[in-house]
Design a protein around this motif. Sequence first.
Motif, PDB file in Angstrom:
ATOM      1  N   LEU A  19       8.881  31.144  15.799  1.00 16.88           N
ATOM      2  CA  LEU A  19       8.709  30.016  16.797  1.00 16.88           C
ATOM      3  C   LEU A  19       7.803  29.632  16.997  1.00 16.88           C
ATOM      4  O   LEU A  19       7.463  28.277  17.268  1.00 16.88           O
ATOM      5  N   GLU A  20       6.545  30.215  17.259  1.00 14.93           N
ATOM      6  CA  GLU A  20       5.117  30.051  17.651  1.00 14.93           C
ATOM      7  C   GLU A  20       4.648  28.986  16.404  1.00 14.93           C
ATOM      8  O   GLU A  20       4.042  28.040  16.758  1.00 14.93           O
ATOM      9  N   HIS A  21       4.995  29.105  15.089  1.00 10.55           N
ATOM     10  CA  HIS A  21       4.398  28.309  14.116  1.00 10.55           C
ATOM     11  C   HIS A  21       5.237  27.019  14.258  1.00 10.55           C
ATOM     12  O   HIS A  21       4.532  25.895  14.236  1.00 10.55           O
ATOM     13  N   TRP A  22       6.362  26.856  14.533  1.00 11.86           N
ATOM     14  CA  TRP A  22       7.386  25.868  14.734  1.00 11.86           C
ATOM     15  C   TRP A  22       6.703  24.844  15.851  1.00 11.86           C
ATOM     16  O   TRP A  22       6.677  23.740  15.654  1.00 11.86           O
ATOM     17  N   VAL A  23       6.749  25.670  17.019  1.00  8.78           N
ATOM     18  CA  VAL A  23       6.060  24.810  18.145  1.00  8.78           C
ATOM     19  C   VAL A  23       4.703  24.449  18.078  1.00  8.78           C
ATOM     20  O   VAL A  23       4.268  23.176  18.375  1.00  8.78           O
ATOM     21  N   SER A  24       3.755  25.038  17.189  1.00 12.63           N
ATOM     22  CA  SER A  24       2.332  24.816  17.110  1.00 12.63           C
ATOM     23  C   SER A  24       2.546  23.641  16.170  1.00 12.63           C
ATOM     24  O   SER A  24       1.543  22.573  16.273  1.00 12.63           O
ATOM     25  N   ARG A  25       3.235  23.438  15.188  1.00  9.88           N
ATOM     26  CA  ARG A  25       3.380  22.122  14.246  1.00  9.88           C
ATOM     27  C   ARG A  25       3.624  21.167  15.019  1.00  9.88           C
ATOM     28  O   ARG A  25       3.216  20.162  14.726  1.00  9.88           O
ATOM     29  N   ILE A  26       4.812  21.314  16.016  1.00  8.04           N
ATOM     30  CA  ILE A  26       5.117  20.110  16.599  1.00  8.04           C
ATOM     31  C   ILE A  26       3.903  19.635  17.644  1.00  8.04           C
ATOM     32  O   ILE A  26       3.407  18.391  17.599  1.00  8.04           O
ATOM     33  N   ALA A  27       3.155  20.541  18.206  1.00  8.07           N
ATOM     34  CA  ALA A  27       1.922  20.359  18.956  1.00  8.07           C
ATOM     35  C   ALA A  27       0.906  19.672  18.048  1.00  8.07           C
ATOM     36  O   ALA A  27       0.376  18.477  18.568  1.00  8.07           O
ATOM     37  N   VAL A  28       0.747  19.941  17.226  1.00 10.50           N
ATOM     38  CA  VAL A  28      -0.518  19.303  16.138  1.00 10.50           C
ATOM     39  C   VAL A  28       0.111  18.028  15.754  1.00 10.50           C
ATOM     40  O   VAL A  28      -0.530  17.082  15.846  1.00 10.50           O
ATOM     41  N   GLN A  34      -0.998  10.862  18.517  1.00 11.84           N
ATOM     42  CA  GLN A  34      -1.795  10.218  19.529  1.00 11.84           C
ATOM     43  C   GLN A  34      -3.169   9.709  19.071  1.00 11.84           C
ATOM     44  O   GLN A  34      -3.458   8.636  19.335  1.00 11.84           O
ATOM     45  N   ILE A  35      -3.703  10.550  18.268  1.00  9.58           N
ATOM     46  CA  ILE A  35      -5.165  10.042  17.757  1.00  9.58           C
ATOM     47  C   ILE A  35      -5.068   8.865  16.802  1.00  9.58           C
ATOM     48  O   ILE A  35      -5.799   7.928  17.218  1.00  9.58           O
ATOM     49  N   ALA A  36      -3.889   8.831  16.152  1.00  7.48           N
ATOM     50  CA  ALA A  36      -3.965   7.532  15.107  1.00  7.48           C
ATOM     51  C   ALA A  36      -3.595   6.243  16.134  1.00  7.48           C
ATOM     52  O   ALA A  36      -3.857   5.329  15.910  1.00  7.48           O
ATOM     53  N   ALA A  37      -2.622   6.554  17.367  1.00  9.20           N
ATOM     54  CA  ALA A  37      -2.238   5.437  18.097  1.00  9.20           C
ATOM     55  C   ALA A  37      -3.583   4.642  18.721  1.00  9.20           C
ATOM     56  O   ALA A  37      -3.788   3.756  18.955  1.00  9.20           O
ATOM     57  N   GLU A  38      -4.515   5.968  19.276  1.00  6.21           N
ATOM     58  CA  GLU A  38      -5.646   5.450  19.811  1.00  6.21           C
ATOM     59  C   GLU A  38      -6.818   4.766  18.985  1.00  6.21           C
ATOM     60  O   GLU A  38      -7.395   3.695  19.332  1.00  6.21           O
ATOM     61  N   LYS A  39      -6.586   4.914  17.431  1.00  6.83           N
ATOM     62  CA  LYS A  39      -7.330   4.361  16.665  1.00  6.83           C
ATOM     63  C   LYS A  39      -7.067   2.913  16.467  1.00  6.83           C
ATOM     64  O   LYS A  39      -7.683   2.098  16.220  1.00  6.83           O
ATOM     65  N   ILE A  40      -5.796   2.849  16.310  1.00 12.23           N
ATOM     66  CA  ILE A  40      -5.082   1.547  16.193  1.00 12.23           C
ATOM     67  C   ILE A  40      -5.372   0.860  17.404  1.00 12.23           C
ATOM     68  O   ILE A  40      -5.518  -0.790  17.320  1.00 12.23           O
ATOM     69  N   ARG A  41      -5.329   0.976  18.566  1.00 12.29           N
ATOM     70  CA  ARG A  41      -5.586   0.067  19.688  1.00 12.29           C
ATOM     71  C   ARG A  41      -6.625   0.756  20.708  1.00 12.29           C
ATOM     72  O   ARG A  41      -6.376   1.392  21.740  1.00 12.29           O
ATOM     73  N   PRO A  42      -8.043   0.936  20.253  1.00  8.96           N
ATOM     74  CA  PRO A  42      -9.132   1.746  20.814  1.00  8.96           C
ATOM     75  C   PRO A  42      -9.109   0.799  22.299  1.00  8.96           C
ATOM     76  O   PRO A  42      -9.050  -0.256  22.514  1.00  8.96           O
ATOM     77  N   GLU A  43      -9.591   1.677  23.306  1.00 10.72           N
ATOM     78  CA  GLU A  43      -9.600   1.128  24.619  1.00 10.72           C
ATOM     79  C   GLU A  43     -11.149   1.562  25.238  1.00 10.72           C
ATOM     80  O   GLU A  43     -11.735   2.624  24.800  1.00 10.72           O
TER      81      GLU A  43
END
Length: 142
Positions: A19-28, A34-43
């Motif tokens: 379960l820990e691996h599965w949850v960590s994969r969702i987190a990553v 989120q990082i990709a979205a910020e690169k597309i629309r930098p603020e």
Amino acid sequence: MIFIKVFQKLSQFSGKVPLEHWVSRIAVNTCLSQIAAEKIRPELRHADLNEEQQAVVENLAASSDELAPDRQLASRQLVEHLLQLLKPVERLIIDLLYLQGRSVEEIHQITGLGAAAIKVRAFRARQKMKAQLAKIGAGKTL
């Protein structure tokens, strides 16, 4: 946000991995998205600016007078910073049109874009720059 995704996708957990691996994969994956979205629309935030650039933004917001000569360099740097947030074609059009003083016809000769496309892209680029400048001013007051 991550825990919400974990609970939403709980039915997809097969138990083949811990379960820990599965949850960590969702987190990553959530963080990478989120990082990709910020690169597309930098603020651009007020905190991203140096002290001179912050002073220029404050002066522009406070008065309509021309900038003092010592603030002109900071103003130029602020404009360059805002230009970096644009797409390359938008940056080129703004540079040619406003910084180099070229006509729409000259820009057409250089880029091959039609006059209407040049005007539309210049308008959209100006709107993006205004929005970023407004965010900087709003971030200062918070």
